[in-house]
Design an enzyme around this catalytic site. Sequence first.
Site, PDB file in Angstrom:
ATOM      1  N   GLY A  46       0.833  -1.195   0.000  1.00 20.73           N
ATOM      2  CA  GLY A  46       0.000   0.000   0.000  1.00 20.73           C
ATOM      3  C   GLY A  46       0.867   1.243   0.000  1.00 20.73           C
ATOM      4  O   GLY A  46       2.069   1.181   0.301  1.00 20.73           O
ATOM      5  N   CYS A  91       5.483  -0.419   7.550  1.00 15.25           N
ATOM      6  CA  CYS A  91       5.263   0.884   6.911  1.00 15.25           C
ATOM      7  C   CYS A  91       6.519   1.262   6.133  1.00 15.25           C
ATOM      8  O   CYS A  91       7.629   1.204   6.681  1.00 15.25           O
ATOM      9  CB  CYS A  91       4.958   1.947   7.970  1.00 15.25           C
ATOM     10  N   LEU A  92       6.328   1.649   4.877  1.00 20.80           N
ATOM     11  CA  LEU A  92       7.477   2.022   4.050  1.00 20.80           C
ATOM     12  C   LEU A  92       8.133   3.305   4.553  1.00 20.80           C
ATOM     13  O   LEU A  92       9.280   3.576   4.220  1.00 20.80           O
ATOM     14  CB  LEU A  92       7.026   2.185   2.586  1.00 20.80           C
ATOM     15  N   HIS A 133      -4.696   1.639   7.708  1.00 25.61           N
ATOM     16  CA  HIS A 133      -3.330   2.175   7.875  1.00 25.61           C
ATOM     17  C   HIS A 133      -3.114   3.342   6.903  1.00 25.61           C
ATOM     18  O   HIS A 133      -2.601   4.401   7.286  1.00 25.61           O
ATOM     19  CB  HIS A 133      -2.345   1.024   7.611  1.00 25.61           C
ATOM     20  N   HIS A 137      -2.561   7.602   7.270  1.00 20.62           N
ATOM     21  CA  HIS A 137      -1.544   8.465   6.648  1.00 20.62           C
ATOM     22  C   HIS A 137      -2.194   9.749   6.126  1.00 20.62           C
ATOM     23  O   HIS A 137      -1.632  10.837   6.264  1.00 20.62           O
ATOM     24  CB  HIS A 137      -0.862   7.744   5.479  1.00 20.62           C
TER      25      HIS A 137
HETATM   26  O1  K1U Z   1       1.801   2.441   4.200  1.00 17.35           O
HETATM   27  C1  K1U Z   1       2.817   1.834   3.888  1.00 17.35           C
HETATM   28  O2  K1U Z   1       3.895   2.290   4.180  1.00 17.35           O
HETATM   29  C2  K1U Z   1       2.728   0.523   3.162  1.00 17.35           C
HETATM   30  C3  K1U Z   1       2.658  -0.679   4.070  1.00 17.35           C
HETATM   31  C4  K1U Z   1       1.206  -1.136   4.112  1.00 17.35           C
HETATM   32  C5  K1U Z   1       0.812  -2.094   5.197  1.00 17.35           C
HETATM   33  C6  K1U Z   1       1.371  -3.333   5.294  1.00 17.35           C
HETATM   34  C7  K1U Z   1       0.950  -4.205   6.288  1.00 17.35           C
HETATM   35  C8  K1U Z   1      -0.049  -3.845   7.163  1.00 17.35           C
HETATM   36  C9  K1U Z   1      -0.590  -2.587   7.059  1.00 17.35           C
HETATM   37  C10 K1U Z   1      -0.175  -1.713   6.071  1.00 17.35           C
HETATM   38  C11 K1U Z   1       3.560  -1.757   3.503  1.00 17.35           C
HETATM   39  O3  K1U Z   1       3.391  -2.192   2.424  1.00 17.35           O
HETATM   40  S1  K1U Z   1       4.838  -2.311   4.518  1.00 17.35           S
HETATM   41  C12 K1U Z   1       5.649  -3.570   3.535  1.00 17.35           C
HETATM   42  C13 K1U Z   1       4.899  -4.848   3.521  1.00 17.35           C
HETATM   43  O4  K1U Z   1       4.037  -5.058   4.345  1.00 17.35           O
HETATM   44  C14 K1U Z   1       5.196  -5.873   2.522  1.00 17.35           C
HETATM   45  C15 K1U Z   1       6.280  -5.796   1.699  1.00 17.35           C
HETATM   46  C16 K1U Z   1       6.519  -6.784   0.756  1.00 17.35           C
HETATM   47  C17 K1U Z   1       5.677  -7.835   0.628  1.00 17.35           C
HETATM   48  C18 K1U Z   1       4.595  -7.953   1.470  1.00 17.35           C
HETATM   49  C19 K1U Z   1       4.349  -6.970   2.418  1.00 17.35           C
HETATM   50 ZN    ZN Z   2       2.567   3.334   6.216  1.00 13.00          ZN
END
Ligand code: K1U
Ligand code: ZN
Length: 167
Positions: A46, A91-92, A133, A137
């Site tokens: 996301g 979270c990225l 989530h 943001h």
């Molecule tokens: O908002 C963001 O920074 C993105 C976040 C979204 C999210 C993930 C999990 C639970 C709630 C919200 C991410 O994408 S973090 C990275 C991640 O979860 C992931 C990365 C690679 C493959 C699978 C998952």
């Molecule tokens: Zn996030």
Amino acid sequence: MALLTILQYPDPRLHNTAAPIVQVDDSVRSLIADMAETMYAAPGVGLAATQVDVHRQLIVIDVSPTHDQLKVFINPEILESRGASGVEEGCLSVPGVYDKVQRAAWIRVRALDAKGAPFELEAEGLLAVCIQHEMDHLKGKVFVEYLSPLKRNRILTRLRKHEKRAG
Ligand code: K1U
Ligand code: ZN
């Protein structure tokens, strides 16, 4: 298309409140394409416009294992929510931190799609948590702000050390 820079916590711009999008035009569709490319490259499931320093109500999400089911939410609103989720979040904007936050397990959300058409969607599991989530943001809230002050201070110390080392 272009890869966008993702703001890193504790950047104060992550606390801006996003404004509703009045017209879904080519500039919004170009931002959607850039955000999707940035999310897939990260990689993540996301991304909210706030994270790429655009303070408008736009989210992209793809929780599919095949990375081919992009969902776009413009001006999202949660209409109904139920239950309690136990999904761990990442979270990225806060790399290396994963934790659980209290979220609804099931939601019904209304938004506009990439063509500007309204739709409603029922979601559960990772998709429901990811929508909540990303909507946080847009309100300027980062998931680590739900954690205890002790955990949050440890995260801040680690991120600041990392920042110093990176120059
Ligand atoms: O908002 C963001 O920074 C993105 C976040 C979204 C999210 C993930 C999990 C639970 C709630 C919200 C991410 O994408 S973090 C990275 C991640 O979860 C992931 C990365 C690679 C493959 C699978 C998952
Ligand atoms: Zn996030």
